[in-house]
Design a protein around this motif. Structure first.
Motif, PDB file in Angstrom:
ATOM      1  N   VAL A 265       0.848  -1.197   0.000  1.00  0.00           N
ATOM      2  CA  VAL A 265       0.000   0.000   0.000  1.00  0.00           C
ATOM      3  C   VAL A 265       0.884   1.248   0.000  1.00  0.00           C
ATOM      4  O   VAL A 265       2.093   1.166   0.190  1.00  0.00           O
ATOM      5  N   LEU A 266       0.208   2.387  -0.169  1.00  0.00           N
ATOM      6  CA  LEU A 266       0.930   3.650  -0.287  1.00  0.00           C
ATOM      7  C   LEU A 266       1.282   4.221   1.086  1.00  0.00           C
ATOM      8  O   LEU A 266       0.429   4.311   1.968  1.00  0.00           O
ATOM      9  N   SER A 267       2.547   4.595   1.263  1.00  0.00           N
ATOM     10  CA  SER A 267       2.942   5.366   2.431  1.00  0.00           C
ATOM     11  C   SER A 267       3.813   6.525   1.946  1.00  0.00           C
ATOM     12  O   SER A 267       3.854   6.788   0.726  1.00  0.00           O
ATOM     13  N   HIS A 268       4.464   7.218   2.870  1.00  0.00           N
ATOM     14  CA  HIS A 268       5.188   8.428   2.480  1.00  0.00           C
ATOM     15  C   HIS A 268       6.429   8.654   3.334  1.00  0.00           C
ATOM     16  O   HIS A 268       6.385   8.427   4.542  1.00  0.00           O
ATOM     17  N   ASN A 269       7.509   9.073   2.692  1.00  0.00           N
ATOM     18  CA  ASN A 269       8.601   9.729   3.408  1.00  0.00           C
ATOM     19  C   ASN A 269       8.200  11.189   3.571  1.00  0.00           C
ATOM     20  O   ASN A 269       7.676  11.800   2.635  1.00  0.00           O
ATOM     21  N   LEU A 270       8.481  11.731   4.734  1.00  0.00           N
ATOM     22  CA  LEU A 270       8.100  13.113   4.995  1.00  0.00           C
ATOM     23  C   LEU A 270       9.371  13.961   5.030  1.00  0.00           C
ATOM     24  O   LEU A 270      10.341  13.604   5.707  1.00  0.00           O
ATOM     25  N   ILE A 271       9.347  15.064   4.290  1.00  0.00           N
ATOM     26  CA  ILE A 271      10.552  15.883   4.137  1.00  0.00           C
ATOM     27  C   ILE A 271      10.246  17.355   4.434  1.00  0.00           C
ATOM     28  O   ILE A 271       9.145  17.834   4.130  1.00  0.00           O
ATOM     29  N   GLY A 272      11.185  18.027   5.076  1.00  0.00           N
ATOM     30  CA  GLY A 272      11.079  19.475   5.296  1.00  0.00           C
ATOM     31  C   GLY A 272      12.486  20.044   5.350  1.00  0.00           C
ATOM     32  O   GLY A 272      13.447  19.301   5.602  1.00  0.00           O
ATOM     33  N   GLU A 273      12.626  21.318   5.108  1.00  0.00           N
ATOM     34  CA  GLU A 273      13.979  21.871   4.997  1.00  0.00           C
ATOM     35  C   GLU A 273      14.109  23.249   5.641  1.00  0.00           C
ATOM     36  O   GLU A 273      13.124  23.984   5.790  1.00  0.00           O
ATOM     37  N   ILE A 274      15.347  23.560   6.015  1.00  0.00           N
ATOM     38  CA  ILE A 274      15.766  24.951   6.133  1.00  0.00           C
ATOM     39  C   ILE A 274      16.750  25.135   4.998  1.00  0.00           C
ATOM     40  O   ILE A 274      17.827  24.516   4.983  1.00  0.00           O
ATOM     41  N   VAL A 275      16.352  25.925   4.011  1.00  0.00           N
ATOM     42  CA  VAL A 275      17.134  26.021   2.780  1.00  0.00           C
ATOM     43  C   VAL A 275      18.379  26.871   3.030  1.00  0.00           C
ATOM     44  O   VAL A 275      18.305  27.935   3.652  1.00  0.00           O
ATOM     45  N   GLY A 276      19.507  26.360   2.557  1.00  0.00           N
ATOM     46  CA  GLY A 276      20.780  27.046   2.769  1.00  0.00           C
ATOM     47  C   GLY A 276      20.830  28.407   2.080  1.00  0.00           C
ATOM     48  O   GLY A 276      20.273  28.584   0.986  1.00  0.00           O
ATOM     49  N   SER A 277      21.511  29.356   2.698  1.00  0.00           N
ATOM     50  CA  SER A 277      21.569  30.720   2.159  1.00  0.00           C
ATOM     51  C   SER A 277      22.578  30.855   1.018  1.00  0.00           C
ATOM     52  O   SER A 277      22.407  31.669   0.137  1.00  0.00           O
ATOM     53  N   GLU A 278      23.619  30.020   1.037  1.00  0.00           N
ATOM     54  CA  GLU A 278      24.648  30.156  -0.008  1.00  0.00           C
ATOM     55  C   GLU A 278      24.734  28.947  -0.927  1.00  0.00           C
ATOM     56  O   GLU A 278      24.974  29.083  -2.113  1.00  0.00           O
ATOM     57  N   PHE A 279      24.564  27.766  -0.328  1.00  0.00           N
ATOM     58  CA  PHE A 279      24.689  26.531  -1.125  1.00  0.00           C
ATOM     59  C   PHE A 279      23.434  25.675  -0.905  1.00  0.00           C
ATOM     60  O   PHE A 279      23.502  24.615  -0.277  1.00  0.00           O
ATOM     61  N   PRO A 280      22.304  26.158  -1.412  1.00  0.00           N
ATOM     62  CA  PRO A 280      21.037  25.451  -1.128  1.00  0.00           C
ATOM     63  C   PRO A 280      21.028  24.008  -1.634  1.00  0.00           C
ATOM     64  O   PRO A 280      20.280  23.175  -1.115  1.00  0.00           O
TER      65      PRO A 280
END
Lengths: 459, 459
Positions: free
Chosen positions: B254-269
């Motif tokens: 069945v369908l499941s999910h990896n959950l992702i969130g970020e703090i995006v880098g200021s110089e090397f995103p």
């Protein structure tokens, strides 16, 4: 490696006992005359494995030993046979009528806010539910006072006494009287947070009561984890609904037995030092700490004295009481049967706090006797178990103590007792042979010297 | 009283951090430039209660989170919403197909030599039994070698792997391969002694395997106590008979999910520091230590950096993998999806050993990088969690580590992890807010500095 280590520790201990002997100022006045016997008893006991293995055999062969069960009577019969083989004297089983409560199948399921099987144990004496159980909302309270304050919320619901462990006596009242108090306010069933000090999702059973004139409702224990979780869910404003099913039933009383054996005194056979524990247990786990260990430790005292051919002036009487857990019928029956002999009961010693590392005894009796027992306690310094404190006894020696018999309870490291108490985790593997043997040695030296010393312990 | 004590400890800690600042020689070269931010992060984290309470909310609202269950997907959805509220960036759930195994009702009863309900948990992936179960005699072995030696005794019987815990990897093989090996010799079912280091009659579940060409047989765990007891009974020459009933079933993925969130880098995103744990759990208890605590700790790293308005040069990416327990599909799916981006995955940090008191990290990667990480570790001295040792990682970062991404696992006090692991006792109450916050602080300082420092961590 382990064996070498054990031998080294043992040799050091012998050396230490030797040093004690060369430095008799450490010993009490009475103790001085008992150095040799005491040393013999301690060395023989610490080298013993028969007693410890007998706890395993008892636990593994018969399982838990609830009053009214076949297990219990079979276990009593087996011990009686073994005691006779040991050469213990006057071995006899004395009839006692005991309550019979049978748990049957049981379950508790949280239905709302999400489905979860709750580990549970019905409490001894509880009635059962109808076959499809009781389904109701839960109201959680942290005291009888809170229950009274929130009385108008109780009707038709299940009351959960979500009370963290404080002392045993402060906390156990919710197990003992929970159903009565919840029923007075109209609850359809009651649950208690298990009475224990640590939990691995471990329900604790134990005895409970009903009161005349108050409707009986089913009463069970859930785990600390589940009780705490339900408390948090309710605090967050969600409803909790539980289905409780219990087949529990009370039956008419049945026959059980107190088991007795003796080493008869050489000079004053009618003067009795009682030593024992309770042979019944709850119906889960193996009742290993509570109280197979205590029973076999006391039994081993007589066996080891017998093996060493040490016969004291007074009689040492082993009593394995029946029905401590849910009636105390064995203890009361002993008191009734021997009422006219209690004047010559010199001392009663009980082991019912587990056979963890012992520290000595708690004693209830005259100060004059306490001084004598502390004198004897100096013999136990080599195994650090000679501290005799004021106050102590036990449930089974309680009735004869009320009649004036001085009593003492073996004191042991208490940290883990209420981890296992009345649970499926009270099993033989929790015992440690060194600690068990130290319990035996402690009771053996104490009971022997009190039985043999020239003076009679004052009442 | 407790609160006052906490405040005193906290003030002493601040003082200690202050002292560290006045004595910068204790700090590594890189660490020197991060004293101020590090202090801010540690103080903010140790004062936090949002993260710790979120573990409770997650555990109490959704319960255990087995792959394929509604609970898991609801929990993922809730976390996603909360992460967005926190202002965490690029929050997204990435689809992963996962196995679905459902336990159903199950029981094990010892029928001979005396009747006893055995606490048990079917093992993940196991097939069930027919509805009246399997009743057979038990043969207990202590190794696969003994099983082979006694092959002629196995046919038609239940094999019990009665193997005491040694190391996890040495012992878990009987859980993983037990059914295969027992079946090869003709067993009708297999049982393992639970893989744990302490038991209160506590069964441990976990994953298990079948092998093509070997007949599938039901496979379950019983408790250490019961396995040991059955071993003793068999050694004493008595037969043991067990009835095993399991409704367990495997369903299509069945369908499941990896959950992702970020703090995006200021110089090397595009340069990524991964930090996370697994959001799935077994289907008993609350999966609190394994691994709700690790997940929320990693999530809290991003929330606290966000709250402090600290944005590093590189991106810190939270990944909550699905299906670690019985498939590792989330970890493999992440690897596959980001394969061409892994060259810019700087470091992967996993927390999956419980959120007990942390000591630092175990690191797998070049020695040059180990030196840099040890330098950064000096910032964690105030909370005694800056020890970076060689070797370490985790199951979920394993697939990307195989592709060359340096990896590290949070190391914590390990004594009790295998008390609770995969059991009904893995519940929120086992967590401690101070220790949890120390885990967060440790991962926060480490991930932030690696994400922000001038040099790029060498691969």
């Amino acid at each position: 490696m382990k064996i070498i280590l054990k031998k080294i520790i043992f040799l050091l201990l012998l050396l230490f006992i030797g040093c004690e002997n060369r430095n008799p100022t450490n010993l009490g006045k009475i103790a001085l005359s008992y150095q040799q016997e005491s040393k013999k008893i301690i060395v023989a006991t610490l080298n013993d494995s028969v007693g410890f293995n007998r706890v395993a055999e008892l636990c593994d062969t018969f399982g838990p030993r609830l009053s009214g069960s076949e297990n219990l009577e079979k276990a009593i019969l087996w011990i009686m046979q073994e005691m006779k083989k040991d050469g213990i004297e006057n071995v006899r089983a004395e009839e006692v009528m005991v309550p019979k409560w049978v748990r049957g199948e049981e379950s508790a399921k949280m239905l709302k806010p999400w489905p979860k099987n709750l580990a549970m144990l019905g409490l001894g004496g509880s009635i059962g539910t109808k076959s499809n159980g009781i389904t109701a909302k839960v109201i959680a309270v942290s005291s009888f006072e809170e229950l009274a304050t929130r009385s108008n919320e109780v009707k038709g619901n299940i009351v959960l006494f979500n009370v963290p462990f404080d002392t045993y006596s402060n906390t156990v009242k919710y197990r003992v009287r929970g159903a009565i108090e919840a029923s007075k306010h109209g609850a359809v069933a009651s649950l208690v947070r298990s009475v224990g000090t640590f939990s691995m999702n471990t329900p604790h059973t134990g005895n409970s009561s009903y009161e005349d004139g108050v409707k009986k409702i089913p009463h069970a224990a859930i785990t600390i984890e589940d009780a705490a979780m339900i408390g948090r869910i309710l605090e967050n404003g969600q409803d909790v609904e539980i289905n409780l099913k219990m087949e529990a039933q009370n039956y008419p009383d049945v026959l059980s037995h107190n088991l007795i054996g003796e080493i008869v005194g050489s000079e004053f056979p009618d003067q009795i030092i009682v030593i024992g524990g309770h042979i019944d247990s709850w119906d889960v786990g193996q009742g290993a700490m509570d109280d197979a260990g205590g029973c076999v430790a006391a039994w081993n005292v007589l066996r080891i004295l017998k093996d060493l051919n040490i016969r004291p002036k007074r009689t040492i009487r082993l009593v394995l009481w029946t029905n401590e857990e849910n009636g105390l019928r064995g203890a009361n029956s002993y008191r009734n049967k021997y009422l006219d002999k209690l004047k010559d009961h010199i001392l009663a010693i009980e082991s019912d706090a587990g056979v963890f590392k012992p520290s000595g005894f708690g004693f209830t009796g005259p100060d004059e006797s306490l001084n004598i027992l502390q004198d004897i306690g100096t013999l136990l310094k080599p195994i650090q178990s000679g501290v005799i404190t004021k106050g102590g006894g036990g449930a089974d020696i309680g009735p004869i103590m009320k009649e004036g018999v001085p009593g003492m309870g073996l004191t042991v490291e208490s940290e883990k007792y209420f981890w296992y108490h009345h649970t499926a985790a009270d099993t033989w593997d929790k015992l440690n042979i060194q600690e068990f043997n130290q319990c035996v040695a402690t009771m053996a030296v104490m009971s022997f010297v009190v039985a043999d010393m020239d003076i009679r312990l004052p009442k």
